[in-house]
Design an enzyme around this catalytic site. Structure first.
Site, PDB file in Angstrom:
ATOM      1  N   TRP A   1       9.998  68.403   8.121  1.00 34.49           N
ATOM      2  CA  TRP A   1       8.786  69.591   7.976  1.00 34.49           C
ATOM      3  C   TRP A   1       8.506  68.354   7.734  1.00 34.49           C
ATOM      4  O   TRP A   1       7.743  68.017   6.526  1.00 34.49           O
ATOM      5  CB  TRP A   1       8.496  71.004   7.223  1.00 34.49           C
ATOM      6  CG  TRP A   1       7.260  71.446   7.147  1.00 34.49           C
ATOM      7  CD1 TRP A   1       6.996  72.004   8.369  1.00 34.49           C
ATOM      8  CD2 TRP A   1       6.129  71.547   6.490  1.00 34.49           C
ATOM      9  NE1 TRP A   1       5.659  72.737   7.314  1.00 34.49           N
ATOM     10  CE2 TRP A   1       4.720  72.225   6.206  1.00 34.49           C
ATOM     11  CE3 TRP A   1       5.714  70.123   5.034  1.00 34.49           C
ATOM     12  CZ2 TRP A   1       4.080  71.967   5.836  1.00 34.49           C
ATOM     13  CZ3 TRP A   1       4.974  70.138   4.309  1.00 34.49           C
ATOM     14  CH2 TRP A   1       3.853  71.490   4.684  1.00 34.49           C
TER      15      TRP A   1
ATOM     16  N   ARG B   1      11.839  78.283   7.904  1.00 35.90           N
ATOM     17  CA  ARG B   1      11.745  77.108   6.947  1.00 35.90           C
ATOM     18  C   ARG B   1       9.910  76.613   7.435  1.00 35.90           C
ATOM     19  O   ARG B   1       9.899  76.108   6.285  1.00 35.90           O
ATOM     20  CB  ARG B   1      13.256  76.198   6.321  1.00 35.90           C
ATOM     21  CG  ARG B   1      14.604  77.036   5.576  1.00 35.90           C
ATOM     22  CD  ARG B   1      15.254  76.111   5.500  1.00 35.90           C
ATOM     23  NE  ARG B   1      15.235  75.309   4.367  1.00 35.90           N
ATOM     24  CZ  ARG B   1      14.826  75.322   2.884  1.00 35.90           C
ATOM     25  NH1 ARG B   1      15.670  75.946   2.610  1.00 35.90           N
ATOM     26  NH2 ARG B   1      14.884  74.568   1.813  1.00 35.90           N
TER      27      ARG B   1
ATOM     28  N   GLU C   1      -3.739  90.173   0.473  1.00 39.61           N
ATOM     29  CA  GLU C   1      -2.709  89.859   1.438  1.00 39.61           C
ATOM     30  C   GLU C   1      -3.104  89.692   2.696  1.00 39.61           C
ATOM     31  O   GLU C   1      -2.070  89.176   3.142  1.00 39.61           O
ATOM     32  CB  GLU C   1      -1.339  90.188   0.197  1.00 39.61           C
ATOM     33  CG  GLU C   1      -0.194  91.282   1.022  1.00 39.61           C
ATOM     34  CD  GLU C   1       0.218  89.303   1.599  1.00 39.61           C
ATOM     35  OE1 GLU C   1       0.199  88.752   0.464  1.00 39.61           O
ATOM     36  OE2 GLU C   1       1.554  89.085   2.591  1.00 39.61           O
TER      37      GLU C   1
ATOM     38  N   HIS D   1     -23.203  89.097  -2.740  1.00 44.28           N
ATOM     39  CA  HIS D   1     -23.387  88.241  -2.850  1.00 44.28           C
ATOM     40  C   HIS D   1     -23.256  86.307  -2.172  1.00 44.28           C
ATOM     41  O   HIS D   1     -23.504  85.563  -3.065  1.00 44.28           O
ATOM     42  CB  HIS D   1     -22.815  87.989  -4.680  1.00 44.28           C
ATOM     43  CG  HIS D   1     -23.130  89.174  -5.320  1.00 44.28           C
ATOM     44  ND1 HIS D   1     -24.212  88.720  -5.382  1.00 44.28           N
ATOM     45  CD2 HIS D   1     -22.375  89.670  -5.626  1.00 44.28           C
ATOM     46  CE1 HIS D   1     -24.312  90.238  -6.479  1.00 44.28           C
ATOM     47  NE2 HIS D   1     -23.412  91.318  -6.488  1.00 44.28           N
TER      48      HIS D   1
ATOM     49  N   LYS E   1       8.425  78.653   5.155  1.00 42.79           N
ATOM     50  CA  LYS E   1       9.111  79.556   4.633  1.00 42.79           C
ATOM     51  C   LYS E   1       9.264  78.773   3.613  1.00 42.79           C
ATOM     52  O   LYS E   1       8.655  79.633   2.142  1.00 42.79           O
ATOM     53  CB  LYS E   1      10.423  79.877   5.043  1.00 42.79           C
ATOM     54  CG  LYS E   1      10.655  80.978   4.862  1.00 42.79           C
ATOM     55  CD  LYS E   1      10.163  83.003   4.580  1.00 42.79           C
ATOM     56  CE  LYS E   1      10.462  84.152   4.340  1.00 42.79           C
ATOM     57  NZ  LYS E   1       9.615  84.535   4.099  1.00 42.79           N
TER      58      LYS E   1
ATOM     59  N   CYS F   1      11.754  70.962   5.326  1.00 44.51           N
ATOM     60  CA  CYS F   1      12.491  70.306   5.746  1.00 44.51           C
ATOM     61  C   CYS F   1      14.422  70.978   5.390  1.00 44.51           C
ATOM     62  O   CYS F   1      13.936  71.234   5.119  1.00 44.51           O
ATOM     63  CB  CYS F   1      13.073  68.698   5.126  1.00 44.51           C
ATOM     64  SG  CYS F   1      11.328  67.917   5.588  1.00 44.51           S
TER      65      CYS F   1
ATOM     66  N   LYS G   1      -1.858  87.003   5.294  1.00 45.05           N
ATOM     67  CA  LYS G   1      -0.731  87.731   6.461  1.00 45.05           C
ATOM     68  C   LYS G   1      -1.689  87.270   7.555  1.00 45.05           C
ATOM     69  O   LYS G   1      -0.201  86.930   8.765  1.00 45.05           O
ATOM     70  CB  LYS G   1      -0.318  89.118   6.426  1.00 45.05           C
ATOM     71  CG  LYS G   1       0.905  89.816   6.915  1.00 45.05           C
ATOM     72  CD  LYS G   1       2.003  88.651   6.368  1.00 45.05           C
ATOM     73  CE  LYS G   1       1.563  88.132   4.873  1.00 45.05           C
ATOM     74  NZ  LYS G   1       2.686  87.457   4.781  1.00 45.05           N
TER      75      LYS G   1
ATOM     76  N   GLU H   1      -2.134  83.593   8.376  1.00 42.28           N
ATOM     77  CA  GLU H   1      -0.762  83.000   8.656  1.00 42.28           C
ATOM     78  C   GLU H   1      -0.251  83.053  10.440  1.00 42.28           C
ATOM     79  O   GLU H   1       0.266  81.890  11.005  1.00 42.28           O
ATOM     80  CB  GLU H   1       0.279  83.628   7.384  1.00 42.28           C
ATOM     81  CG  GLU H   1       0.364  83.019   6.634  1.00 42.28           C
ATOM     82  CD  GLU H   1       1.354  83.923   5.618  1.00 42.28           C
ATOM     83  OE1 GLU H   1       2.100  82.875   4.933  1.00 42.28           O
ATOM     84  OE2 GLU H   1       1.505  84.764   5.914  1.00 42.28           O
TER      85      GLU H   1
ATOM     86  N   ASN I   1      15.482  65.581   2.515  1.00 37.69           N
ATOM     87  CA  ASN I   1      14.651  66.610   1.643  1.00 37.69           C
ATOM     88  C   ASN I   1      14.213  66.704   0.763  1.00 37.69           C
ATOM     89  O   ASN I   1      14.462  65.531  -0.164  1.00 37.69           O
ATOM     90  CB  ASN I   1      15.083  67.889   1.932  1.00 37.69           C
ATOM     91  CG  ASN I   1      14.060  68.926   1.308  1.00 37.69           C
ATOM     92  OD1 ASN I   1      13.039  68.706   1.224  1.00 37.69           O
ATOM     93  ND2 ASN I   1      14.599  70.491   1.453  1.00 37.69           N
ATOM     94  N   GLY I   2      13.027  66.245   0.501  1.00 34.18           N
ATOM     95  CA  GLY I   2      11.828  66.141  -0.354  1.00 34.18           C
ATOM     96  C   GLY I   2      10.469  64.760   0.039  1.00 34.18           C
ATOM     97  O   GLY I   2      10.521  64.431   0.659  1.00 34.18           O
TER      98      GLY I   2
HETATM   99  C1  G6P Z   1       4.921  79.331   1.169  1.00 30.45           C
HETATM  100  C2  G6P Z   1       5.440  80.448   2.817  1.00 30.45           C
HETATM  101  C3  G6P Z   1       4.892  81.800   1.998  1.00 30.45           C
HETATM  102  C4  G6P Z   1       4.819  82.395   0.606  1.00 30.45           C
HETATM  103  C5  G6P Z   1       4.551  80.826   0.118  1.00 30.45           C
HETATM  104  C6  G6P Z   1       5.357  81.340  -1.374  1.00 30.45           C
HETATM  105  O1  G6P Z   1       4.153  78.914   1.396  1.00 30.45           O
HETATM  106  O2  G6P Z   1       4.761  80.078   3.603  1.00 30.45           O
HETATM  107  O3  G6P Z   1       4.573  82.557   2.848  1.00 30.45           O
HETATM  108  O4  G6P Z   1       4.539  83.074   0.607  1.00 30.45           O
HETATM  109  O5  G6P Z   1       5.015  79.542  -0.208  1.00 30.45           O
HETATM  110  O6  G6P Z   1       6.628  81.268  -0.777  1.00 30.45           O
HETATM  111  P1  G6P Z   1       8.002  81.678  -2.139  1.00 30.45           P
HETATM  112  O7  G6P Z   1       8.832  81.695  -1.830  1.00 30.45           O
HETATM  113  O8  G6P Z   1       7.441  81.353  -3.508  1.00 30.45           O
HETATM  114  O9  G6P Z   1       7.708  83.110  -2.599  1.00 30.45           O
END
Ligand code: G6P
Length: 598
Positions: free
Chosen positions: A74, A27, A475, A498, A593, A2, A479, A482, A100-101
């Protein structure tokens, strides 16, 4: 997650709110809305499902008004829908809020105050606005109503509040969720982050938890929950509003991938002396690392994956034991700690609620902490004992790229500075890595073809690696999932047989990362194992250990810094896989984000 924006001034509020919401889009959100108050005390609310561009099409408001609040939602409580979108209004129309919250005691509040009340939405936010109205009717004083509200709410909340009877005031309240006040000339603003306000001002006040503020066009007054006035200096951010544009790039993600070489060079510049001969860092941070008997890295998502690489760096360079912990697990399941722990919080945004919840406990326990973050004055930055900036510039695409490589570079410098006898020249090695990143980014066409060949139609895909390549495989797969929605996991190459190998069928893509000599042959035999079972295999390797059949070969870098370069082709593969599928690369479905709720 949010986003909030609010404005009180003399300019046309509609455009300021919509522009602010557009800058908060990164975000992550599923619906958006604005509420505008005119001088006659009439509030107009516009809200809808979908993007801010959709909201623009329904905002049919030509009046002159200069106070308003906006929100990108969100969903947490209630499905994404027009009805659940913000702003929310008290039934009598007097108060309008954006929130927001998450309110944790929502059920108790419903039961105690609104047992037979018919709410319009399914949100916890609507309870807040009705509670303000309830306390206002009881005390006949808005400020007092807000203080009572704060005393009754458990959980996280950043609130922008307008009162239709006071067109010269904008109220704001904060607990746990991020919120900044922007200071202007002849106007003042609120926003979830500086980005929402950066085209209007670069001067900001932070609000601490359990504080509220009253904004007029010419004044900002901040108060504690008790009503005691707070005096606080504003800070100036050096966030450059031009950095928030994607220029000629089709997507922020591609721009941010390309920026990685520049970011590494900037980090060298920011953390070294004028002649770039040696690294420099706050001695207190170096001492804190040296003094600790174990480092606990706390992070989420991509930052957690960077932490896995950070562990290797601290252990290999500085011989310092490190545990890497998922923040949301650590907070409720704290392991037995060492005698002298140091907590390192890695977070691009500096706002992740899961990480912050751990930091609150760590602070209570009195342990030292270091926040490694991209956002100056973010919550983790402010609340940790020490902080280090990533200097990556604003990262807008939800899928993190340049923050990941920046995190690794900064952690490498930390580890390097804690040893007295240096075994290699890190400035030189990081510069070389930056050059290699650049050359990988010049080979996008090859990676585009590989993405088309391996990832265009597939339902799933596996990344494998051993040693530090395993951390990068994690990672790389994050990516890919996502932004392309391909079902994918990163596996320790040796662990495949395994269990996971049962999932390999004809044409399943398996992408191996091979950057370390000591695991080269072993990982290659794992590649053979899956290939003989029908997998479509692609090897990403470093030149000195490459084989002719490898799909993508990268110039050599120092063996401890290979994640900085091996991750780059995987980011570009993910980008093109999502592009082929016609997906919304910068704003993938369901993701946010900045995740500001636990
Ligand atoms: C969210 C985002 C990810 C990010 C994670 C941690 O889930 O979608 O892309 O890696 O938060 O965010 P930060 O700001 O703590 O690195």
């Amino acid at each position: 997650m949010c986003g909030i924006v609010g404005y009180i001034g003399y300019e046309d509020v509609k455009e300021i709110l919509l522009g602010g919401l557009e800058r908060l889009e990164y975000r992550g959100y599923d619906s958006s809305g604005i509420g505008i108050l005119n001088d006659q005390g009439q509030v107009s609310v516009f809200k809808d499902l979908g993007r801010v561009s959709q909201l623009r099409t329904i905002v049919d408001y030509e009046e002159k008004a200069s106070i308003g609040i906006g929100h990108t939602r969100w969903s947490t409580h209630g499905e994404p829908s027009k009805n659940n979108a913000h702003p929310h209004q008290s039934k009598n129309g007097r108060f309008t809020i954006v929130h927001n919250g998450v309110i944790e005691n929502e059920d108790i509040l419903r039961e105690n105050y609104f047992a037979s009340f018919k709410f319009i939405s399914e949100t916890d936010s609507e309870i807040i606005v009705e509670l303000i109205n309830y306390f206002y009717e009881l005390y006949n004083d808005v400020e007092l109503a807000i203080r009572h509200l704060m005393n009754h709410l458990n959980g996280s909340y950043a609130l922008g509040i307008i009162d239709s009877q006071q067109p010269d005031k904008l109220y704001v309240v904060k607990n746990k969720s991020p919120l900044l006040i922007g200071l202007g000339e002849g106007f003042n603003m609120i926003g979830s982050d500086a980005m929402a306000m950066i085209t209007k001002t670069n001067k900001f006040y932070e609000l601490n938890d359990q504080e509220y503020a009253i904004l007029t066009r010419d004044s900002i007054s901040i108060f504690e929950i008790t009503g005691a006035k707070v005096t606080r200096d504003y800070f100036i951010t050096n966030l450059d509003k031009d950095q928030v544009n994607k220029g000629t790039y089709p997507h922020y993600m591609l721009k941010e991938i390309d920026e990685q070489a520049v970011v590494i060079r900037r980090i060298i510049d920011k953390y070294s002396d004028k002649r770039h001969e040696r690294f420099i860092m706050d001695q207190n941070i170096i001492d804190a690392i040296k003094d600790s008997d174990r480092i606990y890295i706390i992070a989420a998502g991509t930052s957690y994956n960077a932490g896995l690489v950070g562990k290797q760096l601290f252990e290999k360079i500085a011989n310092k034991p490190v545990d890497v912990c998922v923040a949301s697990e650590f907070v409720y399941n704290q392991p037995v700690l060492s005698q002298k722990p140091l907590f390192i919080f890695i977070s691009q945004s500096g706002e992740t609620a899961d990480s912050r919840a751990v930091l609150v406990n760590v602070n209570k326990l009195g342990y030292p902490s270091l926040a490694v973050t991209n956002v100056e004055n973010s919550t983790l930055y402010r609340e940790a004992t020490y902080n280090l900036l990533l200097h990556a510039g604003p990262e807008i695409a939800v899928a993190s790229t340049k923050a990941y490589t920046a995190q690794i570079a900064v952690l490498a410098i930390c580890a390097y500075l804690t040893v007295d006898v240096k075994e290699f020249d890190l400035i030189h090695e990081l510069s070389l890595a930056a050059n290699v990143i650049e050359s990988i980014c010049d080979q996008k066409e090859i990676l585009k073809e590989l993405a088309s060949c391996f990832l265009r139609d597939t339902r799933n895909c596996f990344y494998i690696g051993r040693h530090v390549d395993y951390a990068v495989a994690m990672e790389a797969s994050l990516k890919l999932k996502e932004i392309s929605y391909i079902q994918t996991e990163g596996f320790a190459a040796g662990e495949l047989k395994h269990g996971t190998i049962a999932l390999i069928e004809k044409d399943t893509p398996v992408i191996a990362i091979i950057s370390q000599e000591e695991i080269n042959l072993n990982t290659r035999s794992n590649v053979k194992e899956v290939k003989t079972r029908g997998a479509n295999t692609l090897v990403i390797s470093l030149k000195s250990i490459s084989s002719e059949s490898d799909g993508f070969v990268i110039d050599d870098v120092h063996k401890l810094l290979t994640p900085l370069v091996t991750v780059v082709p995987t980011q570009i593969l993910a980008y093109y896989a999502a592009l082929e599928r016609g997906l919304d690369i910068d704003k993938p479905r369901n993701l946010a984000k900045s995740v500001t709720v636990e």
